[in-house]
Every structure is written in C-alpha cells, then in structure tokens.
Design a protein around this motif. Structure first.
Motif, PDB file in Angstrom:
ATOM      1  N   SER A 111     -77.793  18.171  31.269  1.00  0.00           N
ATOM      2  CA  SER A 111     -77.972  17.754  32.615  1.00  0.00           C
ATOM      3  C   SER A 111     -76.585  18.432  33.221  1.00  0.00           C
ATOM      4  O   SER A 111     -75.376  17.882  32.942  1.00  0.00           O
ATOM      5  CB  SER A 111     -77.994  16.120  32.703  1.00  0.00           C
ATOM      6  N   ARG A 112     -76.980  19.086  34.350  1.00  0.00           N
ATOM      7  CA  ARG A 112     -75.931  19.811  34.942  1.00  0.00           C
ATOM      8  C   ARG A 112     -74.979  18.846  35.591  1.00  0.00           C
ATOM      9  O   ARG A 112     -73.484  19.193  35.688  1.00  0.00           O
ATOM     10  CB  ARG A 112     -76.216  20.858  35.837  1.00  0.00           C
ATOM     11  N   ASN A 113     -75.227  17.838  36.150  1.00  0.00           N
ATOM     12  CA  ASN A 113     -74.469  16.989  36.772  1.00  0.00           C
ATOM     13  C   ASN A 113     -73.598  15.884  36.064  1.00  0.00           C
ATOM     14  O   ASN A 113     -72.758  15.404  36.761  1.00  0.00           O
ATOM     15  CB  ASN A 113     -75.486  16.347  38.003  1.00  0.00           C
ATOM     16  N   THR A 115     -73.065  16.519  32.255  1.00  0.00           N
ATOM     17  CA  THR A 115     -72.529  16.961  31.119  1.00  0.00           C
ATOM     18  C   THR A 115     -71.169  16.565  30.696  1.00  0.00           C
ATOM     19  O   THR A 115     -70.568  17.369  31.776  1.00  0.00           O
ATOM     20  CB  THR A 115     -73.332  17.996  30.856  1.00  0.00           C
ATOM     21  N   PRO A 118     -69.366  21.122  30.112  1.00  0.00           N
ATOM     22  CA  PRO A 118     -70.151  22.278  30.844  1.00  0.00           C
ATOM     23  C   PRO A 118     -70.381  23.286  29.865  1.00  0.00           C
ATOM     24  O   PRO A 118     -71.657  24.179  30.007  1.00  0.00           O
ATOM     25  CB  PRO A 118     -69.111  22.256  31.907  1.00  0.00           C
ATOM     26  N   LYS A 119     -69.737  23.679  29.015  1.00  0.00           N
ATOM     27  CA  LYS A 119     -69.953  25.121  28.328  1.00  0.00           C
ATOM     28  C   LYS A 119     -70.975  24.823  27.454  1.00  0.00           C
ATOM     29  O   LYS A 119     -71.583  25.910  26.832  1.00  0.00           O
ATOM     30  CB  LYS A 119     -68.519  25.391  27.535  1.00  0.00           C
ATOM     31  N   TYR A 121     -73.861  23.341  28.340  1.00  0.00           N
ATOM     32  CA  TYR A 121     -75.138  23.136  29.090  1.00  0.00           C
ATOM     33  C   TYR A 121     -76.113  24.234  28.828  1.00  0.00           C
ATOM     34  O   TYR A 121     -77.139  23.822  28.385  1.00  0.00           O
ATOM     35  CB  TYR A 121     -74.877  23.270  30.626  1.00  0.00           C
ATOM     36  N   TYR A 122     -75.684  25.430  28.781  1.00  0.00           N
ATOM     37  CA  TYR A 122     -76.775  26.603  28.512  1.00  0.00           C
ATOM     38  C   TYR A 122     -77.193  26.586  27.005  1.00  0.00           C
ATOM     39  O   TYR A 122     -78.585  26.604  26.631  1.00  0.00           O
ATOM     40  CB  TYR A 122     -76.175  27.904  29.003  1.00  0.00           C
ATOM     41  N   ARG A 125     -79.948  23.913  26.658  1.00  0.00           N
ATOM     42  CA  ARG A 125     -81.086  24.081  27.304  1.00  0.00           C
ATOM     43  C   ARG A 125     -81.818  25.102  26.406  1.00  0.00           C
ATOM     44  O   ARG A 125     -83.146  24.935  26.211  1.00  0.00           O
ATOM     45  CB  ARG A 125     -80.699  24.745  28.427  1.00  0.00           C
ATOM     46  N   GLU A 175     -80.951  14.916  36.167  1.00  0.00           N
ATOM     47  CA  GLU A 175     -80.496  15.870  37.262  1.00  0.00           C
ATOM     48  C   GLU A 175     -80.931  15.392  38.740  1.00  0.00           C
ATOM     49  O   GLU A 175     -80.227  15.780  39.824  1.00  0.00           O
ATOM     50  CB  GLU A 175     -80.634  17.266  37.076  1.00  0.00           C
TER      51      GLU A 175
END
Length: 276
Positions: A111-113, A115, A118-119, A121-122, A125, A175
């Motif tokens: 979840s981008r908002n 997480t 942040p590294k 995140y992708y 996914r 999100e």
C-alpha cells in the motif's frame, strides 16, 4: 459593393467546413481501421481456438445420450461423496484462512500510502501479481509432486493463489481509505505499526472480512476440480466417474456440488451483508 468583412467571413466559413469534412473523414477512417483490427483479432482467436460448429452440432446428440444415461442418479455412494465434499470445503477454508493471514502484512507493504518500506512497494506488488497470475490448479499440480497426492496439496495451492489475490484487494482497500485517523494517532507520538493496528484496521476490518468470505466462497467452487490433479476432495470422485463413463454417478456428484455451493453462496452473502 460587398463588404470585405463579408468576404472574409465566407472564406472562414468555407475553410471551417473543409476542415470539418476532413476531420470527419479522418474519424471514419480511424473507426474503420479499428473495426478491421478487432475483426482480424477475433478471426485469429477463432482459428487458434479451433472453433468448429460442425463438431458441436454432431456432438450435441451424443451429449444428450449421456445425459439420458445419467438418470436416475446413483445414491449408493452418497456417504463417500459427502466425505469428499467435506474434504473440499476443508481445503477451501484452511487455504483461504492461511491466505488471509499472509495477505494482511503483505497488503501493508503493497500500500503506497502506509508502507513502512517504500522501496519494497514495487517488489511486493510484483510478488502479488506473480501469485495471482498462477492459478490454484497449477499450484496444486506442483505441490502434488512435492508433498504427494491428497488434500494437503490442494490447501497449499489454494493458499498461494488466494494470498496474491486477497492481498492485492486488501492493498487497494487500504490505499482508497482515508488516512485521517491514522495521522491523528501518529500525531500523538504513536509508531506506524501501532497507528495501523488501532486506527486504520478497525475501520477496514468489515470490508477485509467481507473480501475474505468472498474468496472462501470462490475457493469452494474452484477446489471442486483440484482432484483432477490428485489434490483430493470431490474432484477426485468427479474425475473417476468421467474416466469410467459412469454418468449416473457423475450426475449425483454434480448435483451435490451445486447444492453445497448454492447454500454456501447464500450463507456468504448473508454474512457479507452483516459485515458491510
């Protein structure tokens, strides 16, 4: 004597008409090109799928003959079928529960908002996309080779595929949720994990449980065919009946599946209405 302004207006009107006709012709050409491309795509798919209407027409009477042989249903093995159906439901329940428990922390990472990393995140996914892209049937086939025949392989297959699918839906819900309560708790000095557990998840819990119920309902239906690859459950009896061309036995199994799935659909729908 005509006014120069009138002449200029006529020229502008003629130019505008010419441009409109040219734009209209361009749009028609574009639509024709799109129609040809779509038609060509469907013709290619028709060929690749080897659609043969003649074979269908000649095969329907044979199907009718088999359906006639399926009546009356064979109820002699109903206790065995009930036991196998219970195996199927257990596979779906255990696999869905394991997937939901694994999906929650993965959904936070994806979840981008919210997480914490942040590294990741992708990569998170991408992992979920990979798990969703491989069907539980394929996972079960792989695990039959690893752990042997039986329902355990089916549980593992269901769990991995549902993990990716449920976590993706969980992450989308997170999100789309407002972060106001989360930010309010964070402003008091609470850590990110504490804020997520006490501020965000209580608001999202009904929809997350509703999503989990949907996947349990779906997996009961999907797991009925896992026996085809040796993963146990009612699918094993289904495959045996097909191999033996025992259509009365096959009809009984299909009828049992329809009854159980319909009841579960009603129960799951009622529970989801209570949660949302």
């Amino acid at each position: 004597m005509s006014s120069p302004f009138i002449g200029q207006g006529a020229v502008k009107a003629a130019l505008a008409g010419h441009l409109a006709r040219r734009d209209g012709a361009g749009r028609r050409l574009k639509l024709a090109a799109i129609a040809l491309a779509v038609g060509g795509l469907y013709l290619l798919c028709w060929k690749l799928a080897q659609i043969d209407v003649v074979k269908l027409a000649t095969g329907l009477p044979k199907l009718g003959h088999w359906l006639a042989q399926a009546w009356p249903p064979n109820l002699n093995e109903l206790p065995v079928f009930a036991e196998r159906m219970a195996e199927t439901m257990a596979m779906a329940l255990l696999g869905t529960t394991a997937a939901a428990l694994l999906a929650l922390p993965m959904a936070v990472l994806a979840s981008r908002n919210i997480t914490p990393f942040p590294k990741l995140y992708y990569p998170a996914r991408w992992l979920l996309n990979a798990l969703r892209g491989i069907d539980s049937f394929v996972f079960a086939l792989l695990f039959v080779a690893a752990v042997g025949l039986g329902p355990f392989a089916g549980v593992l297959g269901i769990a991995l595929h549902t993990w990716g699918s449920a976590a993706k839906l969980f992450a989308d819900h997170i999100e789309n949720a407002g972060t106001g309560p989360l930010d309010a708790v964070r402003s008091t000095g609470a850590g990110r994990g504490t804020a997520i557990v006490y501020a965000l998840l209580p608001d999202l819990l009904p929809v997350l449980l509703s999503t989990t119920l949907f996947w349990w309902e779906f997996n009961v239906r999907a797991s009925t065919v896992l026996g085809v690859v040796g993963a146990g459950g009612i699918g094993q009896e289904l495959k045996n009946s097909m191999d033996l061309l025992d259509f009365s036995r096959l009809f009984t199994i299909i009828a049992l599946i329809l009854v159980v799935v319909t009841l579960l659909d009603q129960l799951s729908g009622w529970l989801r209405k209570k949660l949302v």
